[in-house]
Design an enzyme around this catalytic site. Structure first.
Site, PDB file in Angstrom:
ATOM      1  N   TRP A 101      -7.532  36.818 -36.768  1.00  0.00           N
ATOM      2  CA  TRP A 101      -8.262  36.734 -35.499  1.00  0.00           C
ATOM      3  C   TRP A 101      -8.290  35.330 -34.934  1.00  0.00           C
ATOM      4  O   TRP A 101      -8.174  35.136 -33.723  1.00  0.00           O
ATOM      5  CB  TRP A 101      -9.656  37.329 -35.647  1.00  0.00           C
ATOM      6  CG  TRP A 101      -9.578  38.820 -35.794  1.00  0.00           C
ATOM      7  CD1 TRP A 101      -9.873  39.551 -36.900  1.00  0.00           C
ATOM      8  CD2 TRP A 101      -9.108  39.755 -34.812  1.00  0.00           C
ATOM      9  NE1 TRP A 101      -9.631  40.882 -36.666  1.00  0.00           N
ATOM     10  CE2 TRP A 101      -9.171  41.037 -35.394  1.00  0.00           C
ATOM     11  CE3 TRP A 101      -8.651  39.640 -33.503  1.00  0.00           C
ATOM     12  CZ2 TRP A 101      -8.793  42.196 -34.710  1.00  0.00           C
ATOM     13  CZ3 TRP A 101      -8.270  40.792 -32.817  1.00  0.00           C
ATOM     14  CH2 TRP A 101      -8.346  42.053 -33.420  1.00  0.00           C
ATOM     15  N   ASP A 171     -16.343  33.021 -33.130  1.00  0.00           N
ATOM     16  CA  ASP A 171     -16.180  34.474 -33.046  1.00  0.00           C
ATOM     17  C   ASP A 171     -16.962  35.077 -34.211  1.00  0.00           C
ATOM     18  O   ASP A 171     -16.611  34.869 -35.368  1.00  0.00           O
ATOM     19  CB  ASP A 171     -14.684  34.820 -33.152  1.00  0.00           C
ATOM     20  CG  ASP A 171     -14.412  36.321 -33.160  1.00  0.00           C
ATOM     21  OD1 ASP A 171     -15.362  37.111 -33.191  1.00  0.00           O
ATOM     22  OD2 ASP A 171     -13.206  36.683 -33.138  1.00  0.00           O
ATOM     23  N   LYS A 195     -18.070  46.314 -34.278  1.00  0.00           N
ATOM     24  CA  LYS A 195     -18.057  46.100 -35.721  1.00  0.00           C
ATOM     25  C   LYS A 195     -19.444  46.351 -36.321  1.00  0.00           C
ATOM     26  O   LYS A 195     -19.573  47.030 -37.315  1.00  0.00           O
ATOM     27  CB  LYS A 195     -17.581  44.686 -36.057  1.00  0.00           C
ATOM     28  CG  LYS A 195     -16.274  44.270 -35.385  1.00  0.00           C
ATOM     29  CD  LYS A 195     -15.079  45.059 -35.897  1.00  0.00           C
ATOM     30  CE  LYS A 195     -13.898  45.043 -34.946  1.00  0.00           C
ATOM     31  NZ  LYS A 195     -13.245  43.758 -34.778  1.00  0.00           N
TER      32      LYS A 195
HETATM   33  C1  LIG Z   1     -12.166  43.245 -33.910  1.00  0.00           C
HETATM   34  C2  LIG Z   1     -12.202  41.780 -33.736  1.00  0.00           C
HETATM   35  C3  LIG Z   1     -11.803  41.153 -32.539  1.00  0.00           C
HETATM   36  C4  LIG Z   1     -11.116  41.867 -31.385  1.00  0.00           C
HETATM   37  O1  LIG Z   1     -11.852  42.746 -30.789  1.00  0.00           O
HETATM   38  P1  LIG Z   1     -11.312  43.668 -29.580  1.00  0.00           P
HETATM   39  O2  LIG Z   1     -12.611  44.124 -29.049  1.00  0.00           O
HETATM   40  O3  LIG Z   1     -10.461  44.730 -30.162  1.00  0.00           O
HETATM   41  O4  LIG Z   1     -10.579  42.809 -28.606  1.00  0.00           O
HETATM   42  C5  LIG Z   1     -11.918  39.790 -32.446  1.00  0.00           C
HETATM   43  N1  LIG Z   1     -12.386  39.066 -33.470  1.00  0.00           N
HETATM   44  C6  LIG Z   1     -12.761  39.634 -34.636  1.00  0.00           C
HETATM   45  C7  LIG Z   1     -13.258  38.776 -35.739  1.00  0.00           C
HETATM   46  C8  LIG Z   1     -12.681  41.007 -34.811  1.00  0.00           C
HETATM   47  O5  LIG Z   1     -13.041  41.563 -35.978  1.00  0.00           O
END
Ligand SMILES: *Cc1c(COP(=O)(O)O)cnc(C)c1O
Length: 361
Positions: A101, A171, A195
């Site tokens: 990511w 993030d 998540k």
């Molecule tokens: C799932 C995830 C994303 C991306 O998310 P989307 O909503 O599919 O764009 C970004 N960063 C992390 C750490 C993730 O687990």
């Protein structure tokens, strides 16, 4: 009806209680005569839902008044572009690359300027967190970027990098509300809610007010400016109303449970169950350096692809779903988000122990 234990990395398990409330309010929310799905986003009912969700999130995360909370769309991936568009004023940013990511975020940022890779764990397939205490930070960096919990590789940054005064951007998609964070240490935090917080379609951005500016990079579309959404309390255009409503129910559920400190203790207990078993197993082992292990995403392998596949099949049949690892790591991955009950993890560990007994003489 039979609900399984769902170990998916995302979209992922939601609390039964939240889904039941949503079910009971599906046809009529309060005395509105309609579903939240059918409401105007300018209605009093929806504005109350949005205000309450924000208020409860502020309480849960102890978000100071000089930070805005934005409920946006476009997922985590859109933030990979919005962050440089809004913050990369000198066209220079530092990225710490600890997994898929952060690597994707760094790749997207390169569209907008110079990306300095400040540290990386690519040398060992992102199975650890590199030393972040004394990084070489170029003077002109607009910000330092981390992915604090790498969902695919199962690592967590437990000690924040020393950014030497530069803005920290994080993030937190796969660790949102799973443990206490000190918001004041960050300039910007964001997470896709699918998540740990709600259904896919909402991304939450928590950003310090002084970082919200008008003089963003040229050609930044209106929808991609944090200022647009901050000035309009996330109601510039139609927000993802129903998703925000479900997030709001999850926030209430967490508050009732005792907040982030309480869920953190439960999360530690769940992760310990699985990691302790992995450390004692002769068949299964974890793929991440112990000090850097995630509480949320636990990758593990047997060492044999065939056996991994056999285990995934058997687990699926036993009602332990979505345990297959990401294709880049292989093996298995169990995601132990807030809504995964302790019993689910205990059942997984028992099942693994039985499988081990049957396969090791
Ligand atoms: C799932 C995830 C994303 C991306 O998310 P989307 O909503 O599919 O764009 C970004 N960063 C992390 C750490 C993730 O687990």
């Amino acid at each position: 009806m039979s609900r399984v234990y769902n170990f998916s990395a995302g979209p992922a398990v939601l609390p039964d209680e939240v889904l039941r409330t949503a079910q009971s309010e599906l046809l009529e929310y309060g005395n509105s005569g309609m579903s939240v799905m059918e409401m105007s986003h300018r209605s009093k009912d929806f504005e109350d839902i949005l205000d309450e969700a924000e208020k409860n999130l502020r309480t849960l995360m102890n978000i100071p008044d000089n930070y805005k909370v934005l409920f946006l769309q476009g997922g985590g991936f859109t933030q990979f572009a919005m962050i440089p568009m809004n913050l990369m004023i000198n066209r220079s940013a530092g990225y710490i690359v600890t997994g898929q990511w952060s690597k994707k975020a760094a790749g997207e940022a390169k569209i907008f300027g110079t990306v300095h890779e400040l540290a990386s764990s690519a040398d060992k397939n992102f199975s650890y967190i590199p030393e972040l205490g004394d990084l070489n930070i170029p003077e002109d960096l607009d910000y330092v970027y981390i992915c604090q919990n790498e969902t695919v590789h199962g690592t967590t940054i437990k000690t924040l990098p020393n950014t030497k005064g530069k803005t920290l951007v994080s993030d937190i998609s796969s660790m949102f509300l799973s443990e206490p964070l000190d918001v004041t240490k960050y300039g910007l935090l964001f997470g896709g809610v699918q998540k740990n917080v709600g259904p896919a379609g909402v991304v939450i951005v928590i950003v310090r007010e002084d970082l919200i500016r008008d003089d963003v990079l040229p050609f930044t579309p209106t929808m991609m400016k944090y200022k647009t959404h901050a000035d309009n309390k996330s109601l510039f255009n139609t927000p993802p109303c129903y998703g925000i409503y479900i997030c709001g129910l999850v926030f209430k559920w967490l508050l009732k449970l005792g907040g982030v400190n309480a869920i953190h203790k439960i999360n530690q207990a769940k992760a310990k169950l699985l990691y302790d078993y992995l450390d004692s197993s002769k068949l299964f082992h974890g793929t991440v350096e112990k000090k850097d292990r995630s509480l949320m995403n636990v990758p593990f392998v047997t060492g044999s692809r065939e056996l991994d596949a056999e285990f995934v099949n058997a687990a699926t049949q036993a009602g332990l779903k979505n345990i297959k690892g990401h294709r880049s790591v292989g093996g298995m991955r169990a995601s132990l988000y807030n809504a995964m009950p302790v019993e689910g993890v205990a059942k997984l560990v028992d099942f693994m122990a039985e499988f081990e007994k049957a396969h090791i003489s």
